[in-house]
Scaffold this motif. Structure first.
Motif, PDB file in Angstrom:
ATOM      1  N   LEU A 264      -1.207  -4.072  -0.152  1.00  0.00           N
ATOM      2  CA  LEU A 264      -0.919  -5.373   0.452  1.00  0.00           C
ATOM      3  C   LEU A 264      -2.207  -5.967   1.013  1.00  0.00           C
ATOM      4  CD1 LEU A 264       1.337  -7.395   1.295  1.00  0.00           C
ATOM      5  CD2 LEU A 264       1.488  -6.122   3.457  1.00  0.00           C
ATOM      6  N   GLY A 265      -2.483  -7.198   0.631  1.00  0.00           N
ATOM      7  CA  GLY A 265      -3.665  -7.876   1.148  1.00  0.00           C
ATOM      8  C   GLY A 265      -3.386  -8.534   2.498  1.00  0.00           C
ATOM      9  N   ALA A 266      -4.363  -9.269   2.990  1.00  0.00           N
ATOM     10  CA  ALA A 266      -4.215  -9.972   4.269  1.00  0.00           C
ATOM     11  C   ALA A 266      -3.382 -11.237   4.085  1.00  0.00           C
ATOM     12  CB  ALA A 266      -5.590 -10.324   4.819  1.00  0.00           C
ATOM     13  N   PHE A 267      -2.527 -11.522   5.046  1.00  0.00           N
ATOM     14  CA  PHE A 267      -1.770 -12.766   5.021  1.00  0.00           C
ATOM     15  C   PHE A 267      -2.699 -13.927   5.374  1.00  0.00           C
ATOM     16  CE2 PHE A 267       1.686  -9.863   4.935  1.00  0.00           C
ATOM     17  CZ  PHE A 267       2.755 -10.550   4.385  1.00  0.00           C
ATOM     18  N   ASP A 268      -2.501 -15.050   4.677  1.00  0.00           N
ATOM     19  CA  ASP A 268      -3.433 -16.161   4.859  1.00  0.00           C
ATOM     20  C   ASP A 268      -3.218 -16.942   6.150  1.00  0.00           C
ATOM     21  OD1 ASP A 268      -1.057 -17.385   4.158  1.00  0.00           O
ATOM     22  OD2 ASP A 268      -1.812 -18.263   2.298  1.00  0.00           O
ATOM     23  N   LYS A 269      -2.053 -16.770   6.778  1.00  0.00           N
ATOM     24  CA  LYS A 269      -1.790 -17.417   8.060  1.00  0.00           C
ATOM     25  C   LYS A 269      -0.969 -16.465   8.931  1.00  0.00           C
ATOM     26  CE  LYS A 269      -1.439 -21.985   5.932  1.00  0.00           C
ATOM     27  NZ  LYS A 269      -0.521 -23.105   5.612  1.00  0.00           N
ATOM     28  N   ALA A 270      -1.080 -16.631  10.231  1.00  0.00           N
ATOM     29  CA  ALA A 270      -0.262 -15.854  11.174  1.00  0.00           C
ATOM     30  C   ALA A 270      -0.297 -14.369  10.850  1.00  0.00           C
ATOM     31  CB  ALA A 270       1.176 -16.366  11.169  1.00  0.00           C
ATOM     32  N   TYR A 271      -1.466 -13.860  10.514  1.00  0.00           N
ATOM     33  CA  TYR A 271      -1.623 -12.461  10.107  1.00  0.00           C
ATOM     34  C   TYR A 271      -1.114 -11.480  11.155  1.00  0.00           C
ATOM     35  CZ  TYR A 271      -4.116  -8.066   9.381  1.00  0.00           C
ATOM     36  OH  TYR A 271      -4.431  -6.739   9.252  1.00  0.00           O
ATOM     37  N   ASP A 272      -1.252 -11.827  12.446  1.00  0.00           N
ATOM     38  CA  ASP A 272      -0.885 -10.884  13.496  1.00  0.00           C
ATOM     39  C   ASP A 272       0.615 -10.628  13.593  1.00  0.00           C
ATOM     40  OD1 ASP A 272      -0.763 -13.016  16.448  1.00  0.00           O
ATOM     41  OD2 ASP A 272      -0.459 -13.514  14.354  1.00  0.00           O
ATOM     42  N   LYS A 273       1.431 -11.413  12.904  1.00  0.00           N
ATOM     43  CA  LYS A 273       2.884 -11.210  12.974  1.00  0.00           C
ATOM     44  C   LYS A 273       3.364 -10.031  12.129  1.00  0.00           C
ATOM     45  CE  LYS A 273       4.469 -15.890  12.979  1.00  0.00           C
ATOM     46  NZ  LYS A 273       5.585 -16.719  12.541  1.00  0.00           N
ATOM     47  N   VAL A 274       2.684  -9.731  11.049  1.00  0.00           N
ATOM     48  CA  VAL A 274       3.161  -8.722  10.096  1.00  0.00           C
ATOM     49  C   VAL A 274       2.621  -7.345  10.460  1.00  0.00           C
ATOM     50  CG1 VAL A 274       3.242  -8.016   7.685  1.00  0.00           C
ATOM     51  CG2 VAL A 274       3.323 -10.449   8.280  1.00  0.00           C
ATOM     52  N   GLY A 275       3.542  -6.414  10.688  1.00  0.00           N
ATOM     53  CA  GLY A 275       3.136  -5.041  10.959  1.00  0.00           C
ATOM     54  C   GLY A 275       2.936  -4.248   9.687  1.00  0.00           C
ATOM     55  N   SER A 276       3.936  -4.304   8.772  1.00  0.00           N
ATOM     56  CA  SER A 276       3.837  -3.544   7.520  1.00  0.00           C
ATOM     57  C   SER A 276       4.909  -3.991   6.535  1.00  0.00           C
ATOM     58  CB  SER A 276       3.987  -2.043   7.788  1.00  0.00           C
ATOM     59  OG  SER A 276       5.285  -1.760   8.298  1.00  0.00           O
TER      60      SER A 276
ATOM     61  N   LEU B 143       2.927  -0.160   3.575  1.00  0.00           N
ATOM     62  CA  LEU B 143       1.723  -0.944   3.307  1.00  0.00           C
ATOM     63  C   LEU B 143       1.379  -1.816   4.508  1.00  0.00           C
ATOM     64  CD1 LEU B 143       2.611  -2.126  -0.316  1.00  0.00           C
ATOM     65  CD2 LEU B 143       1.447  -0.028   0.389  1.00  0.00           C
ATOM     66  N   VAL B 144       0.187  -1.644   5.020  1.00  0.00           N
ATOM     67  CA  VAL B 144      -0.316  -2.447   6.134  1.00  0.00           C
ATOM     68  C   VAL B 144      -1.180  -3.571   5.564  1.00  0.00           C
ATOM     69  CG1 VAL B 144      -1.747  -2.399   8.220  1.00  0.00           C
ATOM     70  CG2 VAL B 144      -0.279  -0.452   7.652  1.00  0.00           C
ATOM     71  N   PRO B 145      -1.052  -4.797   6.084  1.00  0.00           N
ATOM     72  CA  PRO B 145      -1.886  -5.892   5.568  1.00  0.00           C
ATOM     73  C   PRO B 145      -3.369  -5.544   5.591  1.00  0.00           C
ATOM     74  CG  PRO B 145      -0.192  -6.746   7.019  1.00  0.00           C
ATOM     75  CD  PRO B 145      -0.126  -5.256   7.132  1.00  0.00           C
ATOM     76  N   ALA B 146      -4.033  -5.794   4.475  1.00  0.00           N
ATOM     77  CA  ALA B 146      -5.457  -5.504   4.296  1.00  0.00           C
ATOM     78  C   ALA B 146      -5.752  -4.012   4.457  1.00  0.00           C
ATOM     79  CB  ALA B 146      -6.310  -6.319   5.269  1.00  0.00           C
ATOM     80  N   GLY B 147      -4.755  -3.171   4.238  1.00  0.00           N
ATOM     81  CA  GLY B 147      -4.917  -1.727   4.378  1.00  0.00           C
ATOM     82  C   GLY B 147      -5.071  -1.033   3.043  1.00  0.00           C
ATOM     83  N   SER B 148      -4.885   0.281   3.065  1.00  0.00           N
ATOM     84  CA  SER B 148      -5.057   1.101   1.860  1.00  0.00           C
ATOM     85  C   SER B 148      -3.850   1.011   0.933  1.00  0.00           C
ATOM     86  CB  SER B 148      -5.281   2.565   2.257  1.00  0.00           C
ATOM     87  OG  SER B 148      -6.419   2.699   3.093  1.00  0.00           O
ATOM     88  N   ALA B 149      -4.073   1.380  -0.324  1.00  0.00           N
ATOM     89  CA  ALA B 149      -2.982   1.441  -1.300  1.00  0.00           C
ATOM     90  C   ALA B 149      -2.154   2.693  -1.057  1.00  0.00           C
ATOM     91  CB  ALA B 149      -3.547   1.453  -2.711  1.00  0.00           C
TER      92      ALA B 149
END
Length: 199
Positions: free
Chosen positions: A101-113, A139-145
């Protein structure tokens, strides 16, 4: 005189018959040759044919503000997404599929996994079935596969079908309204010595 003629004729016929018999025996000789039957099976292809996408929606409410929410994917009631691995290489070397999972383009801090159920090999149907245990790829945003499905061996088209309700998006507490998306990358790789046996 007649007796002599008959005797000569008989001798001639006997000699002719003897010659004919000898010729037939020569014609019956057998000759054999050696050849080769050759089989050549060439490798087919290995590829990830289909990869799922998931959508989530919610309205702002008390639970989201205070503690966060766990959302199920939304779509038509019985909608499914399919992950399909096509393996025709013929080496029985196995394969692994991961998701990232890549980084969310907005409001990234809302998504835990994002939680995606892992697949288990069904030897009877030669498909990947949703694991009956609680196994999942977290899957964590901008985390490992993380591994979603794998096999020691493989042949043909292997399908893992997700019902939308099987996938969860875990949100942190938030007071913000936003629309955001992130890339979900699926990768199929040949070779796996430790996964469950496929066939």
């Amino acid at each position: 005189m007649k007796k002599n003629l008959f005797l000569i004729a008989a001798l001639v016929l006997g000699a002719t018959a003897a010659v004919s018999t000898n010729v037939s025996a020569d014609d019956a000789t057998v000759s054999k040759g050696a050849g080769t039957a050759t089989l050549s099976i060439t490798p087919g292809s290995f590829k990830l044919v289909g990869a799922p996408s998931f959508s989530f929606t919610t309205e702002m409410n008390k639970d989201l503000i205070k503690s966060g929410l766990s959302l199920t994917a939304v779509d038509a009631k019985d909608a499914t997404q399919s992950l399909t691995v096509s393996d025709y290489v013929g080496t029985d070397g196995g394969w692994t599929v991961t998701a990232q999972l890549g980084a969310f383009d907005k409001a990234y801090d809302k998504v835990g996994s994002l939680d995606i159920p892992a697949g288990a090999i069904d030897a009877a149907t030669e498909d990947i079935k949703k694991d009956t245990t609680t196994t999942k790829a977290n899957l964590v945003p901008a985390g490992s596969a993380a591994t979603v499905a794998s096999s020691k061996t493989g042949a043909g088209d292997t399908v893992l079908t997700y019902a939308n309700k099987d996938t969860k998006l875990n949100l942190k507490a938030s007071t913000k309204v936003a629309s955001s998306s992130a890339p979900l990358t699926w990768t199929a790789t040949q070779g796996n010595a430790t996964a469950p046996k496929f066939n």
